[in-house]
Design a protein around this motif. Structure first.
Motif, PDB file in Angstrom:
ATOM      1  N   ILE A  74       1.054  -1.231  -0.033  1.00 37.22           N
ATOM      2  CA  ILE A  74       0.119   0.027   0.020  1.00 37.22           C
ATOM      3  C   ILE A  74       0.989   1.330   0.017  1.00 37.22           C
ATOM      4  O   ILE A  74       0.804   2.262  -0.818  1.00 37.22           O
ATOM      5  CB  ILE A  74      -0.737   0.097   1.146  1.00 37.22           C
ATOM      6  CG1 ILE A  74      -1.848  -0.997   1.244  1.00 37.22           C
ATOM      7  CG2 ILE A  74      -1.537   1.327   1.237  1.00 37.22           C
ATOM      8  CD1 ILE A  74      -3.017  -1.124   0.030  1.00 37.22           C
ATOM      9  N   ALA A  78       1.333   4.266  -3.048  1.00 34.52           N
ATOM     10  CA  ALA A  78       1.319   5.733  -2.570  1.00 34.52           C
ATOM     11  C   ALA A  78       2.544   6.351  -2.740  1.00 34.52           C
ATOM     12  O   ALA A  78       2.714   7.546  -3.210  1.00 34.52           O
ATOM     13  CB  ALA A  78       1.050   5.705  -0.834  1.00 34.52           C
ATOM     14  N   GLU A  81       2.445   7.102  -6.435  1.00 37.33           N
ATOM     15  CA  GLU A  81       1.211   8.136  -6.580  1.00 37.33           C
ATOM     16  C   GLU A  81       1.891   9.462  -6.196  1.00 37.33           C
ATOM     17  O   GLU A  81       1.837  10.619  -7.037  1.00 37.33           O
ATOM     18  CB  GLU A  81       0.230   7.775  -5.712  1.00 37.33           C
ATOM     19  CG  GLU A  81      -1.125   8.732  -5.643  1.00 37.33           C
ATOM     20  CD  GLU A  81      -2.091   8.561  -4.708  1.00 37.33           C
ATOM     21  OE1 GLU A  81      -2.849   9.541  -4.300  1.00 37.33           O
ATOM     22  OE2 GLU A  81      -2.164   7.364  -4.142  1.00 37.33           O
ATOM     23  N   ARG A 104      -1.563   8.715   4.557  1.00 35.94           N
ATOM     24  CA  ARG A 104      -3.098   8.714   4.192  1.00 35.94           C
ATOM     25  C   ARG A 104      -3.518   7.472   3.485  1.00 35.94           C
ATOM     26  O   ARG A 104      -4.775   7.027   3.847  1.00 35.94           O
ATOM     27  CB  ARG A 104      -3.310  10.062   3.152  1.00 35.94           C
ATOM     28  CG  ARG A 104      -3.260  11.293   3.653  1.00 35.94           C
ATOM     29  CD  ARG A 104      -3.605  11.682   5.030  1.00 35.94           C
ATOM     30  NE  ARG A 104      -3.167  12.955   5.437  1.00 35.94           N
ATOM     31  CZ  ARG A 104      -2.880  13.373   6.737  1.00 35.94           C
ATOM     32  NH1 ARG A 104      -3.496  12.463   7.802  1.00 35.94           N
ATOM     33  NH2 ARG A 104      -2.758  14.233   7.191  1.00 35.94           N
ATOM     34  N   ARG A 105      -2.826   6.902   2.652  1.00 36.64           N
ATOM     35  CA  ARG A 105      -3.225   5.896   2.070  1.00 36.64           C
ATOM     36  C   ARG A 105      -3.252   4.452   2.927  1.00 36.64           C
ATOM     37  O   ARG A 105      -4.071   3.522   2.981  1.00 36.64           O
ATOM     38  CB  ARG A 105      -2.121   5.209   0.952  1.00 36.64           C
ATOM     39  CG  ARG A 105      -2.471   6.172  -0.350  1.00 36.64           C
ATOM     40  CD  ARG A 105      -3.740   6.139  -1.057  1.00 36.64           C
ATOM     41  NE  ARG A 105      -3.938   7.577  -1.791  1.00 36.64           N
ATOM     42  CZ  ARG A 105      -4.381   8.692  -1.787  1.00 36.64           C
ATOM     43  NH1 ARG A 105      -5.020   9.066  -0.407  1.00 36.64           N
ATOM     44  NH2 ARG A 105      -4.377   9.607  -2.528  1.00 36.64           N
ATOM     45  N   ASP A 108      -6.585   4.824   5.045  1.00 36.81           N
ATOM     46  CA  ASP A 108      -7.482   4.341   4.119  1.00 36.81           C
ATOM     47  C   ASP A 108      -7.586   2.696   4.296  1.00 36.81           C
ATOM     48  O   ASP A 108      -8.884   2.015   4.474  1.00 36.81           O
ATOM     49  CB  ASP A 108      -7.473   4.656   2.555  1.00 36.81           C
ATOM     50  CG  ASP A 108      -7.791   6.179   2.387  1.00 36.81           C
ATOM     51  OD1 ASP A 108      -8.584   6.659   3.251  1.00 36.81           O
ATOM     52  OD2 ASP A 108      -7.463   6.528   1.302  1.00 36.81           O
ATOM     53  N   PRO A 247      -4.072  14.092  -0.462  1.00 34.80           N
ATOM     54  CA  PRO A 247      -4.103  12.959   0.432  1.00 34.80           C
ATOM     55  C   PRO A 247      -4.863  13.132   1.718  1.00 34.80           C
ATOM     56  O   PRO A 247      -4.358  13.173   2.742  1.00 34.80           O
ATOM     57  CB  PRO A 247      -2.731  12.956   0.637  1.00 34.80           C
ATOM     58  CG  PRO A 247      -2.179  14.029   0.931  1.00 34.80           C
ATOM     59  CD  PRO A 247      -2.820  14.662  -0.348  1.00 34.80           C
TER      60      PRO A 247
END
Length: 259
Positions: A74, A78, A81, A104-105, A108, A247
């Motif tokens: 994950i 990110a 990203e 932030r990811r 989530d 984010p």
């Protein structure tokens, strides 16, 4: 604080000149990658995997095995990203921005995991202590909920502070958003859709982030509203676009629930 943590990660102190030189070098590399250098992107991500693992382990408060833990995948996604989204005009270092995106990811991801865990019956928490006394599963569950709630409050506070700083770069104060929001539901829904359209268009967002201006001319080619409408609702549209492009999972969830 982020700078202090990053210096600890490096394991040595850098002089101001060295730090600025390193940041400048990173920006050049990011720019080349964004220009389409796939080989450089792959090498850059490979070189920074230890950094991604370190940030992920610190966030999760445990050792993260890159070969086994989903959290690392994950965070690595990110990081990639962040490469796509980063712009030097943000006034932040790339690594600081990348860490924010990774956090932030991961939030989530963990929130989704927590919702799944919420479906497990209380009996699954049963366990005995050293004296063979059964722990109360409801108390265990409540303790977990209290911890998650407190952590969520801290993350929301951090997210709002970061978003406020981002808004200030567009000469928008966070407190202005209430007044900037359309009073009628149909107008709000329409502008909400335009803001999401802006956020989902890479070229429009690049213009917004680099020029600090709403790309009105380009937007008019995609939406059926007047120029006056876009100009009058500039602050609202910029805020919506920044939330969905950046984010900010808590703010996105809040907007989606309202809309």
């Amino acid at each position: 604080m982020l700078l202090v943590l990053f210096k600890r990660f490096l394991g040595k102190k850098e002089s101001r000149g060295q730090s600025e030189s390193h940041a400048s070098s990173l920006e050049v590399t990011i720019h080349q990658i964004q220009a389409g250098d796939l080989r450089l992107r792959n090498q850059f991500i490979s070189d920074y995997q230890p950094y991604v693992a370190k940030v992920t382990s610190r966030f999760c408060k445990r050792y993260i095995d890159p070969a086994r833990d989903d959290e690392f995948s994950i965070a690595l996604g990110a990081f990639n990203e962040a490469i796509n989204q980063y712009s030097s005009v943000m006034g932040r270092s790339f690594l600081g921005f990348a860490e924010t995106v990774m956090r932030r990811r991961l939030i989530d991801f963990l929130r989704k995991e927590q919702r799944f865990k919420g479906q497990i019956p209380y009996s699954s928490f049963d366990q005995e202590d050293d004296e063979d006394n059964l722990l109360n599963p409801i108390e265990v569950h409540q303790a977990i909920e209290a911890y998650e709630k407190q952590k969520g409050l801290e993350e929301r506070r951090s997210e709002i502070m970061d978003f406020s700083r981002c808004l200030s770069e567009f000469d928008i104060d966070f407190s202005e958003l209430t007044e900037a929001s359309p009073k009628h539901d149909d107008s709000r829904q329409m502008l909400f859709g335009i803001g999401r359209t802006l956020a989902q268009d890479a070229e429009l967002m690049r213009t917004l982030l680099t020029k600090r201006q709403l790309p009105i001319k380009e937007l008019l080619e995609q939406v059926q509203v007047s120029r006056k409408t876009l100009e009058r609702n500039r602050k609202y549209l910029i805020a919506i676009a920044l939330i969905f492009n950046g984010p900010y999972p808590y703010l996105r969830d809040y907007l989606q629930i309202r809309e």
